[in-house]
Design an enzyme around this catalytic site. Structure first.
Site, PDB file in Angstrom:
ATOM      1  N   ASP A  67     -68.513  14.709 -37.826  1.00  0.00           N
ATOM      2  CA  ASP A  67     -68.840  15.834 -36.948  1.00  0.00           C
ATOM      3  C   ASP A  67     -68.816  17.159 -37.706  1.00  0.00           C
ATOM      4  O   ASP A  67     -68.373  17.226 -38.867  1.00  0.00           O
ATOM      5  CB  ASP A  67     -67.876  15.881 -35.749  1.00  0.00           C
ATOM      6  N   ASN A 136     -56.109  13.652 -26.837  1.00  0.00           N
ATOM      7  CA  ASN A 136     -56.793  13.250 -25.600  1.00  0.00           C
ATOM      8  C   ASN A 136     -57.609  11.968 -25.782  1.00  0.00           C
ATOM      9  O   ASN A 136     -58.403  11.615 -24.919  1.00  0.00           O
ATOM     10  CB  ASN A 136     -57.691  14.388 -25.104  1.00  0.00           C
ATOM     11  N   HIS A 138     -59.860  11.392 -28.141  1.00  0.00           N
ATOM     12  CA  HIS A 138     -61.214  11.520 -28.704  1.00  0.00           C
ATOM     13  C   HIS A 138     -61.305  10.880 -30.083  1.00  0.00           C
ATOM     14  O   HIS A 138     -60.325  10.781 -30.812  1.00  0.00           O
ATOM     15  CB  HIS A 138     -61.713  12.981 -28.704  1.00  0.00           C
ATOM     16  N   GLU A 143     -65.314  13.695 -26.700  1.00  0.00           N
ATOM     17  CA  GLU A 143     -64.224  14.031 -25.804  1.00  0.00           C
ATOM     18  C   GLU A 143     -64.202  13.057 -24.626  1.00  0.00           C
ATOM     19  O   GLU A 143     -65.163  12.311 -24.414  1.00  0.00           O
ATOM     20  CB  GLU A 143     -64.419  15.470 -25.298  1.00  0.00           C
TER      21      GLU A 143
HETATM   22  P1  PGA Z   1     -55.765  15.464 -36.519  1.00  0.00           P
HETATM   23  O1  PGA Z   1     -57.079  15.257 -35.650  1.00  0.00           O
HETATM   24  O2  PGA Z   1     -55.821  14.456 -37.598  1.00  0.00           O
HETATM   25  O3  PGA Z   1     -55.873  16.876 -37.015  1.00  0.00           O
HETATM   26  O4  PGA Z   1     -54.618  15.252 -35.597  1.00  0.00           O
HETATM   27  C1  PGA Z   1     -57.467  13.973 -35.277  1.00  0.00           C
HETATM   28  C2  PGA Z   1     -58.692  14.082 -34.398  1.00  0.00           C
HETATM   29  O5  PGA Z   1     -58.799  15.067 -33.648  1.00  0.00           O
HETATM   30  O6  PGA Z   1     -59.538  13.194 -34.467  1.00  0.00           O
END
Ligand code: PGA
Length: 259
Positions: A67, A136, A138, A143
């Site tokens: 992304d 959450n 994702h 999302e």
């Molecule tokens: P993080 O993010 O490794 O910074 O916790 C993981 C994600 O949002 O996929």
């Protein structure tokens, strides 16, 4: 899902690096799907150390990142292109021309998203997709309530995700609220998936991904439909599972079988 539980975040990174090293030994020209965020940093450092030691090479590897923020070009320090260059690509023997990150500054973002899926297909598809997981649930920037068969597209970030990422932007600095992300369907097309998660903040999302129903409220639960997923988590991220001992038992049995 194969679930591997490790004592520490460092051990999670080491275990992830072992899997990637083994896959690249078998297929040096693999197509890797890569992720950003805090979790993969230790993995990237470990892989870079192994590359310096000559244990692994990225010279024939092609990569596609999950992304990118819409509205940031690759020169912006918070863009995921800049993250990848800084945290990983600069430290390994990869051909930067074979690294792909969705274009956050595309004039026509919707068209760029469709084009990104086409380029993945042209490269032969993703052999191994690396993932983190949001609090959450994702994966990528898919999302909650994303279609479980979605393709690469423009997505609106949730308030949760914007708040989680605000720490990376200076006070008053523009923080994007849209992104281009590969879809859940795109992720499920990968031949193999490796998801890393560490820390107690991820425990509920990890539980919903592994034990919960396949449901759009936890996008990562769609991985239950994939036949070749390895989830590597530390004790803290495993702490909300009903029966973590079951997964430790399976791993011991697999080892006895010589997997
Ligand atoms: P993080 O993010 O490794 O910074 O916790 C993981 C994600 O949002 O996929």
């Amino acid at each position: 899902m194969r679930v591997l539980i490790r004592d520490s975040a460092a051990d999670v990174a080491g275990c992830g690096a072992d899997l990637i090293e083994a896959r690249l030994a078998a297929r040096p020209a693999a197509v890797l799907g890569l992720a950003t965020g805090a979790t993969p940093l230790a993995l990237y450092r470990e892989l870079a150390a192994r590359a310096r030691a000559g244990r692994v090479s990225f010279s024939d590897v092609t990569t596609f990142n999950l992304d990118e923020y819409l509205g940031l070009d690759g020169a912006h320090p918070q863009s995921y292109r800049a993250y990848m260059d800084r945290e990983f690509f600069a430290h390994v023997d990869i051909d930067i021309a074979r690294t792909h990150v969705p274009a956050g500054n595309a004039g026509n973002a919707r068209r760029a998203a469709v084009e990104y899926d086409r380029r993945i297909a042209d490269a032969g598809g993703i052999d191994l997709q690396l993932l983190g997981i949001g609090r959450n649930g994702h994966i990528g920037f898919n999302e909650p309530y994303s279609s479980l068969s979605s393709r690469t597209r423009v997505k609106t970030l949730s308030a949760n995700t914007i708040a989680d990422n605000a720490r990376f932007f200076a006070d008053g600095e523009y923080q994007p609220h849209l992104a281009i992300t590969v879809g859940i369907g795109t992720i499920l097309d990968a031949r193999e998936v490796l998801l890393l998660a560490t820390g107690e903040a991820k425990a509920a999302a990890v539980r919903d991904m592994i034990e919960g129903p396949v449901a759009a409220r936890c996008p990562a639960s769609a991985l239950q439909l994939h036949a070749h997923v390895t989830v590597v988590i530390d004790d803290a991220a495993a702490s909300a599972l009903d029966d973590p001992e079951f997964f430790r038992h399976i791993e011991r049995e697999d080892r006895a079988l010589g997997d």
